[in-house]
Design a protein around this motif. Structure first.
Motif, PDB file in Angstrom:
ATOM      1  N   MET A   1      -9.374  10.331  55.358  1.00  8.72           N
ATOM      2  CA  MET A   1      -8.537   9.152  55.326  1.00  8.72           C
ATOM      3  C   MET A   1      -9.289   7.930  55.840  1.00  8.72           C
ATOM      4  O   MET A   1      -9.158   6.850  55.283  1.00  8.72           O
ATOM      5  N   PHE A   2     -10.068   8.136  56.897  1.00  8.43           N
ATOM      6  CA  PHE A   2     -10.827   7.027  57.471  1.00  8.43           C
ATOM      7  C   PHE A   2     -11.846   6.493  56.466  1.00  8.43           C
ATOM      8  O   PHE A   2     -12.050   5.282  56.377  1.00  8.43           O
ATOM      9  N   ARG A   3     -12.476   7.382  55.701  1.00 11.49           N
ATOM     10  CA  ARG A   3     -13.463   6.945  54.717  1.00 11.49           C
ATOM     11  C   ARG A   3     -12.811   6.111  53.623  1.00 11.49           C
ATOM     12  O   ARG A   3     -13.374   5.109  53.192  1.00 11.49           O
ATOM     13  N   TRP A   7     -13.825   2.201  52.803  1.00 18.04           N
ATOM     14  CA  TRP A   7     -14.308   1.731  51.509  1.00 18.04           C
ATOM     15  C   TRP A   7     -13.309   0.765  50.866  1.00 18.04           C
ATOM     16  O   TRP A   7     -13.714  -0.181  50.178  1.00 18.04           O
ATOM     17  N   PHE A   8     -12.056   0.933  51.107  1.00 16.54           N
ATOM     18  CA  PHE A   8     -11.066  -0.015  50.602  1.00 16.54           C
ATOM     19  C   PHE A   8     -11.262  -1.381  51.255  1.00 16.54           C
ATOM     20  O   PHE A   8     -11.267  -2.410  50.577  1.00 16.54           O
ATOM     21  N   SER A   9     -11.437  -1.394  52.589  1.00 16.02           N
ATOM     22  CA  SER A   9     -11.661  -2.658  53.316  1.00 16.02           C
ATOM     23  C   SER A   9     -12.961  -3.316  52.878  1.00 16.02           C
ATOM     24  O   SER A   9     -13.041  -4.542  52.729  1.00 16.02           O
ATOM     25  N   THR A  10     -13.993  -2.500  52.671  1.00 14.14           N
ATOM     26  CA  THR A  10     -15.268  -3.038  52.206  1.00 14.14           C
ATOM     27  C   THR A  10     -15.107  -3.664  50.821  1.00 14.14           C
ATOM     28  O   THR A  10     -15.642  -4.753  50.547  1.00 14.14           O
ATOM     29  N   GLY A  11     -14.387  -3.046  49.957  1.00 16.77           N
ATOM     30  CA  GLY A  11     -14.142  -3.584  48.613  1.00 16.77           C
ATOM     31  C   GLY A  11     -13.347  -4.882  48.656  1.00 16.77           C
ATOM     32  O   GLY A  11     -13.634  -5.833  47.923  1.00 16.77           O
ATOM     33  N   VAL A  12     -12.328  -4.937  49.525  1.00 20.94           N
ATOM     34  CA  VAL A  12     -11.527  -6.160  49.669  1.00 20.94           C
ATOM     35  C   VAL A  12     -12.397  -7.303  50.185  1.00 20.94           C
ATOM     36  O   VAL A  12     -12.348  -8.429  49.684  1.00 20.94           O
TER      37      VAL A  12
END
Length: 115
Positions: A1-3, A7-12
């Motif tokens: 879940m943390f990964r 990666w979602f935050s990095t993409g945003v």
């Protein structure tokens, strides 16, 4: 879940950064912005040319004065003659002491009177 969250935050963050960059570049490429940039460059170039021309004129004057001094020495001219002071003429006043003064002229200065 943390990964996934990472990666979602990095993409945003990458999306926000890219969108900001693209919007800045689009604003720079609008006709108004291009015209303002061109006008600023033209003003800067004109100022640089003006500064160079003034410097050139000062150099020419300095060298001209030096050459005149050399020529005066070579020709044996000690003192250059002074130019006469320009005359100043008093303005003609329309008063009774002026012989050209006419109290009641027989002619009119109105250009539209004869038409």
């Amino acid at each position: 879940m943390f990964r996934r969250t990472f990666w979602f935050s990095t993409g945003v963050a990458a999306g926000v950064w890219a969108t900001t960059k693209v919007n800045r570049k689009l604003r720079q490429l609008t006709p108004e912005s291009l015209a303002a940039t061109a006008a600023n460059k033209a003003l800067e170039t004109g100022q640089r040319l003006k500064d160079r021309a003034v410097g050139f004129a000062l150099d020419v004057r300095e060298n001209m004065a030096q050459r005149e001094a050399e020529l005066e020495d070579a020709l044996g001219i000690q003192d250059s003659p002074e130019l006469p002071v320009p005359r100043r003429y008093a303005a003609i006043e329309n008063n009774r002491s002026n012989p050209k003064y006419v109290e009641n002229p027989t002619y009119s200065y109105n250009r539209n009177e004869d038409h």
